[in-house]
Design a protein around this motif. Structure first.
Motif, PDB file in Angstrom:
ATOM      1  N   TYR A 122       0.887  -1.098   0.057  1.00  0.00           N
ATOM      2  CA  TYR A 122      -0.139   0.084  -0.077  1.00  0.00           C
ATOM      3  C   TYR A 122       0.990   1.216   0.082  1.00  0.00           C
ATOM      4  O   TYR A 122       0.812   2.178  -0.843  1.00  0.00           O
ATOM      5  N   GLY A 123       1.938   1.292   0.838  1.00  0.00           N
ATOM      6  CA  GLY A 123       2.781   2.427   1.029  1.00  0.00           C
ATOM      7  C   GLY A 123       3.472   2.482  -0.426  1.00  0.00           C
ATOM      8  O   GLY A 123       3.546   3.860  -0.820  1.00  0.00           O
ATOM      9  N   CYS A 124       4.156   1.525  -0.906  1.00  0.00           N
ATOM     10  CA  CYS A 124       4.923   1.690  -2.027  1.00  0.00           C
ATOM     11  C   CYS A 124       3.892   2.079  -3.302  1.00  0.00           C
ATOM     12  O   CYS A 124       4.417   2.895  -4.110  1.00  0.00           O
ATOM     13  N   THR A 125       2.864   1.612  -3.377  1.00  0.00           N
ATOM     14  CA  THR A 125       1.763   2.014  -4.245  1.00  0.00           C
ATOM     15  C   THR A 125       1.322   3.562  -4.541  1.00  0.00           C
ATOM     16  O   THR A 125       1.535   4.185  -5.419  1.00  0.00           O
ATOM     17  N   SER A 192       6.480   7.453   3.071  1.00  0.00           N
ATOM     18  CA  SER A 192       7.473   8.571   2.918  1.00  0.00           C
ATOM     19  C   SER A 192       8.895   8.004   2.443  1.00  0.00           C
ATOM     20  O   SER A 192       9.660   8.967   1.747  1.00  0.00           O
ATOM     21  N   LEU A 193       9.350   6.923   2.987  1.00  0.00           N
ATOM     22  CA  LEU A 193      10.687   6.367   2.538  1.00  0.00           C
ATOM     23  C   LEU A 193      10.581   6.073   1.073  1.00  0.00           C
ATOM     24  O   LEU A 193      11.667   6.375   0.535  1.00  0.00           O
ATOM     25  N   SER A 194       9.573   5.594   0.645  1.00  0.00           N
ATOM     26  CA  SER A 194       9.510   5.207  -0.970  1.00  0.00           C
ATOM     27  C   SER A 194       9.340   6.401  -1.702  1.00  0.00           C
ATOM     28  O   SER A 194       9.741   6.408  -2.884  1.00  0.00           O
ATOM     29  N   MET A 195       8.843   7.512  -1.365  1.00  0.00           N
ATOM     30  CA  MET A 195       8.857   8.748  -2.121  1.00  0.00           C
ATOM     31  C   MET A 195      10.493   9.502  -2.309  1.00  0.00           C
ATOM     32  O   MET A 195      10.609   9.755  -3.395  1.00  0.00           O
ATOM     33  N   SER A 196      11.391   9.098  -1.260  1.00  0.00           N
ATOM     34  CA  SER A 196      12.511   9.419  -1.471  1.00  0.00           C
ATOM     35  C   SER A 196      13.339   8.599  -2.395  1.00  0.00           C
ATOM     36  O   SER A 196      14.188   8.942  -3.343  1.00  0.00           O
ATOM     37  N   LEU A 197      12.839   7.048  -2.533  1.00  0.00           N
ATOM     38  CA  LEU A 197      13.357   6.318  -3.565  1.00  0.00           C
ATOM     39  C   LEU A 197      13.066   6.554  -4.828  1.00  0.00           C
ATOM     40  O   LEU A 197      13.943   6.124  -5.850  1.00  0.00           O
ATOM     41  N   MET A 198      11.991   7.154  -5.250  1.00  0.00           N
ATOM     42  CA  MET A 198      11.262   7.486  -6.198  1.00  0.00           C
ATOM     43  C   MET A 198      12.206   8.350  -7.089  1.00  0.00           C
ATOM     44  O   MET A 198      12.371   8.556  -8.235  1.00  0.00           O
ATOM     45  N   GLN A 199      13.015   9.321  -6.405  1.00  0.00           N
ATOM     46  CA  GLN A 199      13.948   9.944  -7.021  1.00  0.00           C
ATOM     47  C   GLN A 199      15.338   9.728  -7.329  1.00  0.00           C
ATOM     48  O   GLN A 199      16.239  10.178  -7.710  1.00  0.00           O
ATOM     49  N   ARG A 200      15.548   8.210  -6.928  1.00  0.00           N
ATOM     50  CA  ARG A 200      16.989   7.565  -7.087  1.00  0.00           C
ATOM     51  C   ARG A 200      16.759   7.288  -8.585  1.00  0.00           C
ATOM     52  O   ARG A 200      16.021   7.094  -9.562  1.00  0.00           O
ATOM     53  N   ASP A 201      18.251   7.306  -9.104  1.00  0.00           N
ATOM     54  CA  ASP A 201      18.218   7.033 -10.618  1.00  0.00           C
ATOM     55  C   ASP A 201      17.992   5.547 -10.851  1.00  0.00           C
ATOM     56  O   ASP A 201      17.322   5.331 -12.200  1.00  0.00           O
ATOM     57  N   PHE A 202      18.140   4.681 -10.102  1.00  0.00           N
ATOM     58  CA  PHE A 202      17.663   3.160 -10.599  1.00  0.00           C
ATOM     59  C   PHE A 202      16.374   3.098 -10.806  1.00  0.00           C
ATOM     60  O   PHE A 202      15.757   2.082 -11.836  1.00  0.00           O
ATOM     61  N   VAL A 203      15.251   3.832 -10.072  1.00  0.00           N
ATOM     62  CA  VAL A 203      14.091   3.652 -10.278  1.00  0.00           C
ATOM     63  C   VAL A 203      13.655   4.760 -11.644  1.00  0.00           C
ATOM     64  O   VAL A 203      12.710   4.182 -12.165  1.00  0.00           O
ATOM     65  N   PRO A 213       4.745  -1.169 -13.541  1.00  0.00           N
ATOM     66  CA  PRO A 213       4.910  -0.648 -11.857  1.00  0.00           C
ATOM     67  C   PRO A 213       4.847  -1.640 -11.019  1.00  0.00           C
ATOM     68  O   PRO A 213       5.684  -1.440  -9.941  1.00  0.00           O
ATOM     69  N   ARG A 214       3.996  -2.493 -11.222  1.00  0.00           N
ATOM     70  CA  ARG A 214       4.071  -4.008 -10.187  1.00  0.00           C
ATOM     71  C   ARG A 214       5.690  -4.544  -9.968  1.00  0.00           C
ATOM     72  O   ARG A 214       6.121  -4.776  -8.871  1.00  0.00           O
ATOM     73  N   ARG A 215       6.454  -4.447 -10.971  1.00  0.00           N
ATOM     74  CA  ARG A 215       7.729  -5.197 -11.079  1.00  0.00           C
ATOM     75  C   ARG A 215       8.655  -4.112 -10.290  1.00  0.00           C
ATOM     76  O   ARG A 215       9.646  -4.507  -9.579  1.00  0.00           O
ATOM     77  N   ILE A 216       8.546  -2.623 -10.690  1.00  0.00           N
ATOM     78  CA  ILE A 216       9.271  -1.815 -10.085  1.00  0.00           C
ATOM     79  C   ILE A 216       8.948  -1.751  -8.624  1.00  0.00           C
ATOM     80  O   ILE A 216      10.053  -1.731  -7.776  1.00  0.00           O
ATOM     81  N   ILE A 217       7.935  -1.920  -8.092  1.00  0.00           N
ATOM     82  CA  ILE A 217       7.490  -1.898  -6.649  1.00  0.00           C
ATOM     83  C   ILE A 217       8.057  -2.947  -5.884  1.00  0.00           C
ATOM     84  O   ILE A 217       8.699  -2.931  -4.977  1.00  0.00           O
ATOM     85  N   TRP A 218       8.040  -4.238  -6.496  1.00  0.00           N
ATOM     86  CA  TRP A 218       8.352  -5.482  -5.968  1.00  0.00           C
ATOM     87  C   TRP A 218      10.134  -5.545  -5.946  1.00  0.00           C
ATOM     88  O   TRP A 218      10.534  -6.137  -5.014  1.00  0.00           O
ATOM     89  N   PRO A 223      12.550  -4.010  -1.707  1.00  0.00           N
ATOM     90  CA  PRO A 223      13.711  -4.548  -1.309  1.00  0.00           C
ATOM     91  C   PRO A 223      14.570  -3.370  -0.644  1.00  0.00           C
ATOM     92  O   PRO A 223      15.254  -3.890   0.409  1.00  0.00           O
ATOM     93  N   ASN A 224      14.404  -2.294  -0.998  1.00  0.00           N
ATOM     94  CA  ASN A 224      15.279  -1.146  -0.622  1.00  0.00           C
ATOM     95  C   ASN A 224      14.720  -0.646   0.912  1.00  0.00           C
ATOM     96  O   ASN A 224      15.505   0.133   1.572  1.00  0.00           O
TER      97      ASN A 224
END
Length: 334
Positions: A122-125, A192-203, A213-218, A223-224
């Motif tokens: 839910y949070g990552c979505t 809140s943590l996933s929002m910061s990960l969304m700005q990372r280059d690998f995402v 999207p489902r694969r990016i989330i999982w 994992p991060n």
């Protein structure tokens, strides 16, 4: 004339030392070693596993069960025939403790694992899609947080939910209600943590490559935040066990004929002076359960923390080895 093929002993020793130090160790191996070096955490794990084993195989060591009444031993203290004594109704306390421990551990494990899984997805979505999707999901999250969990538990496990209560056992009803109300806080933190990960280059690279999207989330978001999820699982198991004990203690959780630690503690509170073994045995088991989980949680937190003191022995050993190697190099060089 200088021999170009000559090898400096000091340089060779230093290169050998560096080659030995560059061995790559997996992250999971490092975390496991840090956890196993923490004696308190290992003791907590051993206690929890022992209680879990007791709850599943302990019933084979007694001829009594939680429903059989012994009319010749009513309200008797521990004896050779009844290891932990009997209740005021003549039921073997050992058999009830085995059953109650199993139900409490089952509730804790199911609620702790499933609630963290729901919170992670839910949070990552929310963080991945953002915008209107995030606002709508956040509204639902806030609405669930504002709902009175105590009132819902009371209605679901009492007369207000009579139809549902007749179809499902009380412990399963309690699991469902606890799952509804136990994941919201973790979901907000994960968002809140996933929002910061969304700005990372690998995402961003995965998005540009057209990864679903489902694969990016999982594969990238969940994992991060794995260390947070593991710690929340142990905290969630502890919170679920304490919630079961609290709700059953006040009479709105698990109901007879189902047995749990909360039911045993609540039923013996008014008779602690007359039948003390009925109160102290399940209370001791509850303390061992929650205490072992707290010890494991502390050990896991130290194991996931790179600056943790739990790796102090290994660092001292490495520093000692480095000092020995340097002294050997200096002797050879001289």
């Amino acid at each position: 004339m200088t021999n170009l093929n000559a090898v400096d002993p000091a340089a060779a020793a230093q290169d050998a030392h560096l080659e030995g130090a560059d061995v790559v160790i997996g992250k999971s191996t490092i975390i496991f070693r840090r956890f196993m070096r923490n004696k308190t955490a290992v003791a907590g794990l051993a206690i929890f596993l022992a209680l879990t084993l007791f709850s599943f195989v302990g019933g084979y060591f007694t001829p009594w069960d939680k429903e059989t009444i012994d009319p010749f031993n009513i309200g008797m203290p521990p004896s050779a025939e009844h290891y932990l004594g009997t209740s005021q109704a003549g039921i073997d306390l050992y058999a009830m403790t085995v059953e109650g421990t199993r139900i409490s551990i089952l509730i804790g494990l199911v609620v702790g694992l499933v609630s963290v899984l729901i919170a992670a997805v839910y949070g990552c979505t929310m963080a991945y899609f953002g915008g209107k999707v995030d606002k709508l999901m956040l509204f639902v999250l806030e609405a669930l947080i504002m709902m009175p969990a105590l009132l819902v538990v009371a209605v679901a496990t009492s007369g207000g939910g009579a139809g549902l209560k007749q179809d499902l056992p009380s412990w399963l009803l309690l699991i469902i209600v606890l799952l509804v109300f136990s994941w919201m806080g973790t979901a907000r933190l994960i968002r809140s943590l996933s929002m910061s990960l969304m700005q990372r280059d690998f995402v961003k690279a995965a998005q540009y490559m057209g990864v679903p999207p489902r694969r990016i989330i999982w594969r990238h978001l969940v994992p991060n935040i794995g260390s947070l999820l593991v710690l929340d699982i142990t905290r969630g198991v502890t919170a679920a066990i304490l919630a079961e004990v609290a709700f059953s203690f006040i009479g709105i959780g698990i109901k007879l004929p189902d047995v749990s630690l909360g039911v045993l503690i609540g039923g013996a509170t008014s008779q602690v002076q007359t039948f003390p073994w009925m109160f102290w045995v399940p209370l001791t088991v509850m303390f061992l359960l929650t205490g072992s989980l707290a010890m494991m949680n502390d050990g896991l937190r130290d194991a996931f923390d790179p600056s943790s003191s739990s790796s102090g022995k290994a660092r001292k050993k490495r520093a000692r080895n480095n000092g020995t190697d340097q002294s050997l190099v200096q002797k050879k060089a001289s």
